[in-house]
Design a protein around this motif. Structure first.
Motif, PDB file in Angstrom:
ATOM      1  N   ASP B  29       0.394   5.750  -9.753  1.00  0.00           N
ATOM      2  CA  ASP B  29       1.062   4.793  -8.779  1.00  0.00           C
ATOM      3  C   ASP B  29       2.075   5.431  -8.022  1.00  0.00           C
ATOM      4  N   VAL B  30       1.804   6.062  -6.682  1.00  0.00           N
ATOM      5  CA  VAL B  30       2.540   6.701  -6.078  1.00  0.00           C
ATOM      6  C   VAL B  30       3.649   5.959  -5.329  1.00  0.00           C
ATOM      7  N   ALA B  31       5.001   6.137  -5.629  1.00  0.00           N
ATOM      8  CA  ALA B  31       6.315   5.403  -5.061  1.00  0.00           C
ATOM      9  C   ALA B  31       7.180   6.020  -4.478  1.00  0.00           C
ATOM     10  N   GLY B  32       7.939   5.780  -3.449  1.00  0.00           N
ATOM     11  CA  GLY B  32       9.228   6.032  -2.973  1.00  0.00           C
ATOM     12  C   GLY B  32      10.363   5.664  -3.555  1.00  0.00           C
ATOM     13  N   SER B  33      11.012   4.644  -3.004  1.00  0.00           N
ATOM     14  CA  SER B  33      11.811   3.875  -3.858  1.00  0.00           C
ATOM     15  C   SER B  33      11.328   2.892  -4.698  1.00  0.00           C
ATOM     16  N   GLY B  34      10.165   2.501  -4.407  1.00  0.00           N
ATOM     17  CA  GLY B  34       9.536   1.577  -5.451  1.00  0.00           C
ATOM     18  C   GLY B  34       9.584   0.186  -5.097  1.00  0.00           C
ATOM     19  N   SER B  35       9.898  -0.143  -3.720  1.00  0.00           N
ATOM     20  CA  SER B  35       9.912  -1.553  -3.076  1.00  0.00           C
ATOM     21  C   SER B  35       8.557  -1.998  -2.972  1.00  0.00           C
ATOM     22  N   LYS B  36       7.393  -1.121  -3.229  1.00  0.00           N
ATOM     23  CA  LYS B  36       6.179  -1.035  -2.946  1.00  0.00           C
ATOM     24  C   LYS B  36       5.332  -2.347  -3.732  1.00  0.00           C
ATOM     25  N   ARG B  37       5.885  -3.004  -4.774  1.00  0.00           N
ATOM     26  CA  ARG B  37       5.130  -3.807  -5.593  1.00  0.00           C
ATOM     27  C   ARG B  37       4.320  -4.783  -4.893  1.00  0.00           C
ATOM     28  N   ASP B  50       6.995   8.440  -9.386  1.00  0.00           N
ATOM     29  CA  ASP B  50       8.372   7.964  -8.639  1.00  0.00           C
ATOM     30  C   ASP B  50       8.914   9.373  -8.107  1.00  0.00           C
ATOM     31  N   LEU B  51       8.812   9.248  -6.644  1.00  0.00           N
ATOM     32  CA  LEU B  51       9.101  10.425  -5.721  1.00  0.00           C
ATOM     33  C   LEU B  51      10.522  10.316  -5.283  1.00  0.00           C
ATOM     34  N   SER B  52      11.460   9.353  -5.693  1.00  0.00           N
ATOM     35  CA  SER B  52      12.579   9.116  -5.080  1.00  0.00           C
ATOM     36  C   SER B  52      13.501  10.314  -5.642  1.00  0.00           C
ATOM     37  N   ASP B  95      12.080  -2.446   8.586  1.00  0.00           N
ATOM     38  CA  ASP B  95      12.847  -2.398   7.272  1.00  0.00           C
ATOM     39  C   ASP B  95      12.452  -3.743   6.804  1.00  0.00           C
ATOM     40  N   LEU B  96      11.326  -3.907   6.073  1.00  0.00           N
ATOM     41  CA  LEU B  96      10.757  -5.148   5.554  1.00  0.00           C
ATOM     42  C   LEU B  96      11.414  -5.757   4.303  1.00  0.00           C
ATOM     43  N   GLY B  97      12.254  -5.012   3.986  1.00  0.00           N
ATOM     44  CA  GLY B  97      13.074  -5.803   3.026  1.00  0.00           C
ATOM     45  C   GLY B  97      13.432  -7.275   2.805  1.00  0.00           C
ATOM     46  N   GLY B 107      14.084   1.481   2.044  1.00  0.00           N
ATOM     47  CA  GLY B 107      12.799   2.467   2.143  1.00  0.00           C
ATOM     48  C   GLY B 107      13.161   4.017   1.971  1.00  0.00           C
ATOM     49  N   THR B 108      12.107   4.705   1.877  1.00  0.00           N
ATOM     50  CA  THR B 108      12.183   6.151   1.942  1.00  0.00           C
ATOM     51  C   THR B 108      11.538   6.778   3.172  1.00  0.00           C
ATOM     52  N   LEU B 109      11.657   7.776   3.583  1.00  0.00           N
ATOM     53  CA  LEU B 109      11.102   8.617   4.633  1.00  0.00           C
ATOM     54  C   LEU B 109       9.665   8.491   4.600  1.00  0.00           C
ATOM     55  N   GLY B 111       8.030   6.888   2.300  1.00  0.00           N
ATOM     56  CA  GLY B 111       7.370   5.295   2.230  1.00  0.00           C
ATOM     57  C   GLY B 111       7.092   4.935   3.804  1.00  0.00           C
ATOM     58  N   VAL B 112       8.164   5.211   4.306  1.00  0.00           N
ATOM     59  CA  VAL B 112       7.779   4.536   5.944  1.00  0.00           C
ATOM     60  C   VAL B 112       6.600   4.998   6.433  1.00  0.00           C
ATOM     61  N   VAL B 113       6.534   6.576   6.488  1.00  0.00           N
ATOM     62  CA  VAL B 113       5.322   7.165   7.008  1.00  0.00           C
ATOM     63  C   VAL B 113       3.986   6.774   6.261  1.00  0.00           C
ATOM     64  N   ALA B 173       0.667  12.648  -2.581  1.00  0.00           N
ATOM     65  CA  ALA B 173       2.072  12.357  -2.992  1.00  0.00           C
ATOM     66  C   ALA B 173       2.747  13.273  -2.063  1.00  0.00           C
ATOM     67  N   LEU B 174       3.497  12.776  -0.929  1.00  0.00           N
ATOM     68  CA  LEU B 174       4.156  13.775  -0.092  1.00  0.00           C
ATOM     69  C   LEU B 174       5.333  14.176  -0.495  1.00  0.00           C
ATOM     70  N   THR B 175       5.674  15.446  -0.429  1.00  0.00           N
ATOM     71  CA  THR B 175       6.977  15.725  -1.042  1.00  0.00           C
ATOM     72  C   THR B 175       8.150  16.258   0.009  1.00  0.00           C
ATOM     73  N   ALA B 368      -6.499  -7.238  11.071  1.00  0.00           N
ATOM     74  CA  ALA B 368      -5.537  -8.156  10.368  1.00  0.00           C
ATOM     75  C   ALA B 368      -5.348  -7.342   8.925  1.00  0.00           C
ATOM     76  N   THR B 369      -3.998  -7.428   8.645  1.00  0.00           N
ATOM     77  CA  THR B 369      -3.593  -6.918   7.359  1.00  0.00           C
ATOM     78  C   THR B 369      -2.736  -8.154   6.699  1.00  0.00           C
ATOM     79  N   LEU B 370      -2.992  -8.268   5.392  1.00  0.00           N
ATOM     80  CA  LEU B 370      -2.259  -9.360   4.579  1.00  0.00           C
ATOM     81  C   LEU B 370      -0.964  -8.632   4.305  1.00  0.00           C
ATOM     82  N   GLY B 411      -7.539   2.617  -4.852  1.00  0.00           N
ATOM     83  CA  GLY B 411      -7.939   1.083  -4.785  1.00  0.00           C
ATOM     84  C   GLY B 411      -6.678   0.437  -4.070  1.00  0.00           C
ATOM     85  N   ARG B 412      -5.892   1.034  -3.777  1.00  0.00           N
ATOM     86  CA  ARG B 412      -4.712   0.318  -2.841  1.00  0.00           C
ATOM     87  C   ARG B 412      -5.026  -0.115  -1.650  1.00  0.00           C
ATOM     88  N   MET B 413      -5.815   0.600  -0.872  1.00  0.00           N
ATOM     89  CA  MET B 413      -6.237   0.178   0.489  1.00  0.00           C
ATOM     90  C   MET B 413      -7.666  -0.399   0.391  1.00  0.00           C
TER      91      MET B 413
HETATM   92  C1  LIG Z   1       1.049  -4.237   4.076  1.00  0.00           C
HETATM   93  C2  LIG Z   1       2.494  -4.092   3.604  1.00  0.00           C
HETATM   94  C3  LIG Z   1       3.153  -4.444   2.641  1.00  0.00           C
HETATM   95  C4  LIG Z   1       4.678  -4.262   2.177  1.00  0.00           C
HETATM   96  N1  LIG Z   1       4.941  -4.759   1.168  1.00  0.00           N
HETATM   97  C5  LIG Z   1       6.479  -4.656   0.886  1.00  0.00           C
HETATM   98  C6  LIG Z   1       6.867  -4.987  -0.470  1.00  0.00           C
HETATM   99  O1  LIG Z   1       6.313  -6.018  -1.001  1.00  0.00           O
HETATM  100  N2  LIG Z   1       7.897  -5.045  -0.810  1.00  0.00           N
HETATM  101  C7  LIG Z   1       8.795  -4.040   0.141  1.00  0.00           C
HETATM  102  O2  LIG Z   1      10.110  -4.085  -0.115  1.00  0.00           O
HETATM  103  N3  LIG Z   1       8.436  -3.589   1.185  1.00  0.00           N
HETATM  104  C8  LIG Z   1       7.085  -3.799   1.511  1.00  0.00           C
HETATM  105  N4  LIG Z   1       6.440  -2.991   2.620  1.00  0.00           N
HETATM  106  C9  LIG Z   1       7.450  -2.454   3.518  1.00  0.00           C
HETATM  107  C10 LIG Z   1       7.517  -0.927   3.096  1.00  0.00           C
HETATM  108  O3  LIG Z   1       6.865  -0.750   2.061  1.00  0.00           O
HETATM  109  C11 LIG Z   1       9.005  -0.585   3.002  1.00  0.00           C
HETATM  110  O4  LIG Z   1       9.510  -0.990   4.086  1.00  0.00           O
HETATM  111  C12 LIG Z   1       9.278   0.786   3.068  1.00  0.00           C
HETATM  112  O5  LIG Z   1       8.747   1.368   4.181  1.00  0.00           O
HETATM  113  C13 LIG Z   1       8.737   1.411   1.930  1.00  0.00           C
HETATM  114  O6  LIG Z   1       9.557   2.514   1.423  1.00  0.00           O
HETATM  115  P1  LIG Z   1       9.768   2.862  -0.019  1.00  0.00           P
HETATM  116  O7  LIG Z   1      10.061   4.127  -0.240  1.00  0.00           O
HETATM  117  O8  LIG Z   1      10.409   1.855  -0.849  1.00  0.00           O
HETATM  118  O9  LIG Z   1       7.921   3.025  -0.474  1.00  0.00           O
HETATM  119  P2  LIG Z   1       7.186   2.353  -1.475  1.00  0.00           P
HETATM  120  O10 LIG Z   1       7.466   0.832  -1.350  1.00  0.00           O
HETATM  121  O11 LIG Z   1       7.611   3.144  -2.758  1.00  0.00           O
HETATM  122  O12 LIG Z   1       5.952   2.822  -1.187  1.00  0.00           O
HETATM  123  C14 LIG Z   1       5.331   2.309   0.036  1.00  0.00           C
HETATM  124  C15 LIG Z   1       3.582   2.956   0.328  1.00  0.00           C
HETATM  125  O13 LIG Z   1       4.140   4.274   0.391  1.00  0.00           O
HETATM  126  C16 LIG Z   1       3.597   4.928  -0.590  1.00  0.00           C
HETATM  127  N5  LIG Z   1       4.611   6.136  -0.616  1.00  0.00           N
HETATM  128  C17 LIG Z   1       5.906   6.055  -0.871  1.00  0.00           C
HETATM  129  N6  LIG Z   1       6.516   7.532  -0.917  1.00  0.00           N
HETATM  130  C18 LIG Z   1       5.470   8.068  -0.685  1.00  0.00           C
HETATM  131  C19 LIG Z   1       5.411   9.778  -1.117  1.00  0.00           C
HETATM  132  N7  LIG Z   1       6.444  10.256  -1.084  1.00  0.00           N
HETATM  133  N8  LIG Z   1       4.284  10.101  -0.899  1.00  0.00           N
HETATM  134  C20 LIG Z   1       2.883   9.486  -0.819  1.00  0.00           C
HETATM  135  N9  LIG Z   1       3.194   8.095  -0.447  1.00  0.00           N
HETATM  136  C21 LIG Z   1       4.240   7.635  -0.458  1.00  0.00           C
HETATM  137  C22 LIG Z   1       3.373   4.380  -1.677  1.00  0.00           C
HETATM  138  O14 LIG Z   1       2.270   4.868  -2.411  1.00  0.00           O
HETATM  139  C23 LIG Z   1       3.175   2.878  -1.207  1.00  0.00           C
HETATM  140  O15 LIG Z   1       1.550   2.880  -0.731  1.00  0.00           O
HETATM  141  C24 LIG Z   1       5.332  -3.471   3.036  1.00  0.00           C
HETATM  142  C25 LIG Z   1       4.641  -2.942   4.209  1.00  0.00           C
HETATM  143  C26 LIG Z   1       3.444  -3.379   4.572  1.00  0.00           C
HETATM  144  C27 LIG Z   1       2.747  -2.652   5.851  1.00  0.00           C
END
Ligand SMILES: Cc1cc2nc3c(=O)[nH]c(=O)nc-3n(C[C@H](O)[C@H](O)[C@H](O)COP(=O)(O)OP(=O)(O)OC[C@H]3O[C@@H](n4cnc5c(N)ncnc54)[C@H](O)[C@@H]3O)c2cc1C
Ligand SMILES: Cc1cc2nc3c(=O)[nH]c(=O)nc-3n(C[C@H](O)[C@H](O)[C@H](O)COP(=O)(O)OP(=O)(O)OC[C@H]3O[C@@H](n4cnc5c(N)ncnc54)[C@H](O)[C@@H]3O)c2cc1C
Lengths: 495, 417
Positions: B29-37, B50-52, B95-97, B107-109, B111-113, B173-175, B368-370, B411-413
């Protein structure tokens, strides 16, 4: 530069292949006569020539699909071609390949002002799109200098840009949708009149893929309203360093001009002799900065730019006061290539990008090389984005000069990479820079790019020999070596 | 299931981690700051990458218009650094926080990309894809590779960085990332049109976007949504509010606002501060977030019903009002428009047939994206818009070309992608 050796087996089946193609594209759409094939033997990189095995000019997407599928089944290579203006040999034919000309796809399909886009066939010229929407004051922003001739399909394949691109982006930033055909005949649509295609950004990777991933059969581009006014200022400097500093200071002041171009002394002189634009002849660097937008903005910024130029030690400055004068500033720059053509029997146009701050170093090293290779060089430069176009002057009739010019050009491109830049800013890799790819990318990088190619064209039949220095078989590239249990990686922090 | 988190602090370690996962056959499970649950299709992996730890700006050259940073660098670190040099990421990352009831600025860079996020300026400045110049990262084979470059103009080889934008960590996994930065506007104003219904509002936005005045934001808030704004001038209208943003140098903004006022007949002009607040709300979908902002203490922004599912719908602008109308007709939905009518944010009361109704209304006019819904809903519905068969087949092959064993966010997408 060597192309992959032609496949004699395919050449032996030439008649059979032509017959199969004729069942798909009737009449004059299949060209097999040697004298007619001559017209297709090269593109804008005329140093390399090769007669294609056969030329096919389809006029419908179904024909494109059937041609590609048939070629795939018969193991025949295909080179797509638009207007043939590529400067990197992207449309160079193959002796054992079909040249697929897209010239008959020359209709604009839909002009949609409400959604600010145009749907067009790929053989329409870049300028043709702007002309078609000009009556409502719109235009298509990316403006390669070849815009009267080059096709939008070729622009997609090369991700072409021009003077406007610093402010308005390259082709890739202005495309909303594509229809394309894969080598196996599959017809795909990506994106459309809405933003963000959904799923992976396949459109992003197809744009700039130099005809290696698929054949584009329809394009949706966004159009913009023309800015209310445009004015230009001509600024001369005693040294190119000062010119470079001025560019940096303009950007640091938050100004992104509609265009910002620089020429060095040889280019200025050649251009002035040719078009008499009124350029100063006693400067080392000449900058043209164009500002576009509402009159109030343009007037405000042109003052700021003039002020910055003074603070950077300019020794000449002239602001355009009429549309005529603005166009005359550009006339010299736009004619720079042919102008250089007048002072030398031949010239070779290079295209690399550097971080702008490296400009003085790069110009200096280029002068050294010029001495070493005993060939003159003139420079025009998309100053805003660091895209250099050194023009190497040579005489093809003098033995060895072409080879020296090419070696000089390669050294310049390697230098671009060395200072943190890239091999090509807009002309593409093609065959020209193919063997330099290993200077910018290592083997792992190139393997990953070639695996993307495998996803689109697993047999490697579409435009082979371009872009990648080594051809791999997809099966080899796909293997994963796993050493179960051997790798434990104790040093990585775990939680 | 026991969940391991691997937290590399160098790109080489990240590559080791992927090779380890490959050797164990353990998806990551590839995560930036892990706000991705809550994001994407729910996946089950025993291990999180965890790439933070890969954090920090590597190079920022304002005059070259580029910034290179390690992928885990918090946006909260990057944005102020740019602001100091009066620059910005022009695609206006969201910033969807707040939408997910979490704090802002997480978010991290990377994650945003990887999420392909972009705000209202999408219509003029493009999206994350348009500003991502170069990447380095680890593919699913454990190879550390790079793509693109570190200069603003580059066409050497395939544009791999584009493919990363919006790939949600399924390809690499972007570095490290190199992004294009641009000057931040000196000034900002917003024309406000009161009381227009959807079709009339989108027509006005279209007129604004067809003008030569470089509009950088074009949104329409129906009455119930406008009422939740923190900006008094917006909430106080007591009806629908249509917004047109103009940014740039002072004298230019003044001139363009005057011209647009003449053409559109605005009811008010929001000043710089009000503009910044309202466009941030529009950008971050704050109207559908559960938490009211501290400033308004229970009133105003937020107050959205967080049991509602949130959809992001991209559509051709002229079709926006029609699509919105048919969604409202079929479902209990609240919605607003951004991108000149080309983006609809919809908060929908839970309903079994919501996905079908929304996608049916769209037809081929968009996707459309949920974005927000409980896990069980995201398991049942297609979170990302179903792709036509040939595009899906190609997407699978592209996934395989990066990640043949399905190690990265499988399966994420899409199922199998
Ligand atoms: C459909 C959708 C749903 C969202 N749901 C949420 C949510 O539930 N909670 C929330 O806080 N924000 C959510 N967001 C917003 C977005 O995830 C955050 O605003 C922020 O951009 C993510 O930054 P992060 O570092 O926390 O990334 P994460 O939330 O950790 O990851 C976001 C996505 O980016 C990928 N990713 C992250 N870092 C890397 C990397 N270094 N290399 C490759 N892939 C990477 C992850 O695998 C994940 O798929 C959502 C956005 C969208 C479009
Ligand atoms: C005088 C001059 C000035 C130039 N100035 C510029 C400039 O300012 N900026 C710039 O970027 N370029 C410039 N170029 C280069 C060239 O014009 C561009 O690369 C242009 O985009 C090529 O278009 P074309 O239709 O001529 O394509 P071609 O030369 O026919 O083909 C170019 C590549 O595109 C592929 N291709 C063509 N059509 C399709 C299709 N439908 N589907 C898939 N692949 C296809 C070909 O296989 C080939 O690899 C210039 C060229 C000249 C001669």
């Amino acid at each position: 530069m060597r192309m992959p050796a032609p496949d004699d087996g395919v050449i032996a089946r030439r008649r059979e292949i032509i017959a199969a193609l004729r069942t798909i594209v009737p009449g004059e759409g299949v060209i097999a006569d040697e004298s007619e094939l001559r017209a297709y033997e090269c593109d804008g990189l005329t140093a390399y020539r090769q007669l294609p095995m056969v030329v096919v000019l389809p006029s419908t997407v179904e024909q494109v699909s059937r041609v590609l599928r048939t070629c795939k089944e018969m193991g025949v290579k295909v080179v797509p071609r638009g207007a043939g203006t590529s400067l990197s040999g992207g449309a160079l034919p193959l002796a054992d390949g079909v040249l697929l000309g897209m010239g008959k796809f020359n209709r604009i399909l839909d002009i949609d002002f409400a959604n600010r886009c145009v749907v067009t066939q790929p053989g329409v010229t870049n300028l043709g799109i702007s002309n078609a929407v000009a009556h409502e004051g719109f235009y298509y922003a990316p403006d390669p200098s070849s815009q009267i001739a080059c096709t939008i399909g070729g622009n997609i394949a090369e991700n072409s840009g021009g003077v406007h691109c610093l402010k308005y982006g390259l082709t890739t930033n202005n495309v909303l949708g594509l229809e394309m055909v894969l080598m196996d005949g599959t017809i795909l649509r990506l994106g459309g009149k809405h933003l963000d295609a959904g799923g992976y950004d396949l459109m992003g990777v197809v744009t700039g893929s130099e005809g290696l991933l698929g054949v584009v059969t329809e394009v949706t581009v966004r159009i913009l309203k023309k800015p209310a006014t445009a004015r230009a200022v001509l600024i001369g400097f005693p040294t190119s360093e000062q010119g470079g500093d001025c560019v940096a200071a303009i950007i640091a002041a938050g100004i992104i001009p509609g265009g910002m171009e620089m020429m060095d002394r040889p280019a200025i002189h050649a251009a002035e002799d040719f078009v008499h634009a009124g350029y100063p002849l006693d400067v080392e660097a000449l900058l043209i900065v164009e500002l576009d937008g509402p009159a109030a903005e343009v007037d405000h910024l042109i003052e700021q730019v003039a002020e910055i130029a003074r603070s950077k030690g300019c020794c000449y400055s002239r602001v355009s006061t009429s549309e005529e004068e603005r166009l005359s500033f550009w006339a010299g720059r736009k004619a720079a290539f042919p102008a250089v053509g007048r002072i030398s029997p031949d010239y070779y146009c290079m295209d690399g990008t550097i971080p702008r701050k490296a400009l003085p170093l790069v110009l200096h090293r280029m002068q050294e090389m010029s001495g070493r290779y005993a060939l003159r060089v003139a420079n025009v430069f998309h100053a805003g984005d660091g895209n250099l176009h050194p023009l190497i002057l040579y005489d093809a009739n003098k033995p060895g000069e072409l080879e020296r010019a090419e070696a000089f050009g390669n050294d310049i491109l390697r230098l671009c990479v060395e200072v943190g830049g890239v091999l090509t800013g807009e002309h593409g890799v093609g065959v020209e820079k193919r063997d330099l790819m290993t200077d910018q990318f290592d083997e792992v990088d190139l393997d990953q790019q070639q695996r993307i190619k495998c996803a689109f064209d697993p047999d490697g039949l579409l435009n082979p020999g371009k872009v990648f220095p080594k051809l791999h078989r997809c099966a080899e590239l796909g293997r994963v070596h796993i050493h179960k249990g051997e790798l434990r990686f104790p040093d990585i922090p775990r939680f | 299931m026991t969940v391991t988190t691997i937290k590399p602090d160098s790109a080489a370690q990240a590559a080791d981690a992927v090779r380890w996962a490959l050797s164990e056959g353990t998806p990551l499970d590839v995560a930036g700051s892990g706000s991705k649950r809550g994001l994407g299709r729910p996946i089950q992996t025993a291990c999180t990458l965890d790439l933070s730890g890969l954090s920090g700006v590597v190079a920022y050259e304002a005059e070259e218009l580029v910034l290179t940073a390690r992928a885990g660098t918090p946006m909260a670190e990057i944005l102020p650094m740019l602001a100091e040099r009066r620059q910005q990421l022009a695609f206006e990352p969201q910033d969807l926080g707040p939408l997910f009831g979490r704090p802002e600025g997480q978010g991290t860079l990377g994650g945003v990309v990887a999420s392909g996020l972009a705000g209202p300026r999408r219509i003029s400045a493009g999206s994350a894809r348009d500003h991502t110049l170069g990447i380095a990262g680890v593919n699913g084979r454990g190879d550390l590779y790079k793509g693109g470059g570190k200069v603003v103009k580059n066409v050497t080889g395939y544009d791999v960085p584009k493919l990363m934008a919006g790939s949600f960590g399924t390809l690499t996994a972007l570095t490290e990332l190199t992004v294009k930065v641009l000057p931040a506007p000196e000034d900002c104003r917003t024309l406000l049109l009161a009381g227009r219904e959807d079709a009339g509002a989108v027509a006005a936005l279209t007129a604004a976007l067809q003008s030569p005045y470089d509009v950088s934001g074009a949104a329409h808030l129906p009455a119930a949504v406008a009422a939740r704004s923190d900006v008094r001038a917006v909430a106080a209208v007591g009806g629908a509010v249509t917004l047109v943003r103009v940014e740039g140098f002072g004298p230019s903004v003044t001139a363009r606002v005057a011209a647009l006022k003449e053409e559109l007949g605005a009811d008010a002009v929001l000043d710089r501060d009000e503009s910044l607040v309202v466009w941030r709300e529009v950008r971050d979908v704050a109207y559908f977030g559960p938490t009211p902002s501290p400033a308004s203490a229970g009133e105003g922004r937020g107050g959205g019903d967080d049991s509602r599912h949130v959809w992001k719908i991209s559509v051709q602008p002229s079709e926006g009002p029609r699509v919105a109308e048919s969604i409202r007709w079929a479902l209990d939905a609240e919605l607003y428009f951004d991108w000149g009518g080309g983006l609809i944010w919809a908060a929908v009361a839970p309903a079994a047939d919501a996905a079908a109704a929304i996608r049916g209304a769209l037809g081929t006019a968009g996707h459309a994206t949920l974005v927000r819904a409980p896990e069980d809903v995201r398991i049942a519905a297609e979170v990302f818009h179903p792709l036509p068969d040939p595009v899906m087949a190609l997407s699978r092959r592209v996934k395989e070309s990066f990640d043949p064993c399905g190690i990265l966010n499988p399966g994420r997408m899409y199922a199998g992608v």
